[in-house]
Enzyme design. Sequence first.
Site, PDB file in Angstrom:
ATOM      1  N   TYR A  52      40.242  37.811  35.348  1.00 56.02           N
ATOM      2  CA  TYR A  52      39.363  38.571  34.454  1.00 56.02           C
ATOM      3  C   TYR A  52      39.005  37.745  33.217  1.00 56.02           C
ATOM      4  CZ  TYR A  52      40.966  42.772  37.005  1.00 56.02           C
ATOM      5  OH  TYR A  52      41.283  43.713  37.960  1.00 56.02           O
ATOM      6  N   HIS A 110      47.141  38.833  43.277  1.00 56.72           N
ATOM      7  CA  HIS A 110      45.869  39.547  43.238  1.00 56.72           C
ATOM      8  C   HIS A 110      45.315  39.844  44.637  1.00 56.72           C
ATOM      9  CE1 HIS A 110      42.228  40.141  40.350  1.00 56.72           C
ATOM     10  NE2 HIS A 110      42.327  41.124  41.210  1.00 56.72           N
TER      11      HIS A 110
END
Length: 282
Positions: A52, A110
């Site tokens: 991010y 992730h």
Amino acid sequence: MKHPIPTRTLADGLIIPQIGFGTVYFKGAAGVKIINNALNNGYRLIDSAYNYENEATVGRSIAQSSVPREDIIVTSKLPGRYHDYDKAIYTIQESLYRANLDYYDLYLIHWPNPKQDKYVEAWRALIDAQKWGLIRSIGVSNFLPEHIERLEKETGVLPSINQIEVHPYFNNMETLQWCLDKGIQVESWSPVGRKLADDLLENKELKAIGDKYNKTISQVILRWHIQLGSIPIPRSSSIQHQIENKSIFDFSLTKDDMQHINQLTRPDGRIANQDPAEYEEF
């Protein structure tokens, strides 16, 4: 707080809120302000990721907040390009340096990136990082049961959490229920469907359910997640929507309501066709 956020206890003992706050796309000074507003509005589970590119923004928000660090559950995630053991260790450390934190409460892989076949190696790195005190609780994101079974078989350690795609157009029920049966807490990313949100938020059936309880469609969807046993991670830059999204613990959906929402799921309902058996993120 009229209706405080209830909590759940993970298999390893970590206590976390039943709703979190997503931070993807929130960066810089504007992101700090948005996340600070979320903390001021009662959110205590803050979800980020290395990819991010906003771990520093999250860290700055926490540093500036009047909420004590020990009261905040902070999550980040390991990207696929760093699944090699040594790279994973350095990346976890770098994540902490970026956020100016001594530890993460939750750190997840992730994506499994199964074609690369290194997610077990990455998992061993998370296990060691937890032993060293860099992480309180370790988990995964977007893992299928077959991936988790391999983690357990090769390391003997199950993840505390699996953060997966769940929304009314893709309820992901098979993976969700499998995880809950194994004692693995599920978190829902894009709980109101992200790119599908405009469609979902105009759904007449969801509106009819909301009207019964004087709740918005978003609140109905987020309550549905809670009753499925999952922890939703909604994201909003609006103070009004932040407050609205967490105001879901003063009503319950009936079995019929739940069944109607479950029936909205579609075989092709994934937001971006991101099937963890094939999709890879680096």
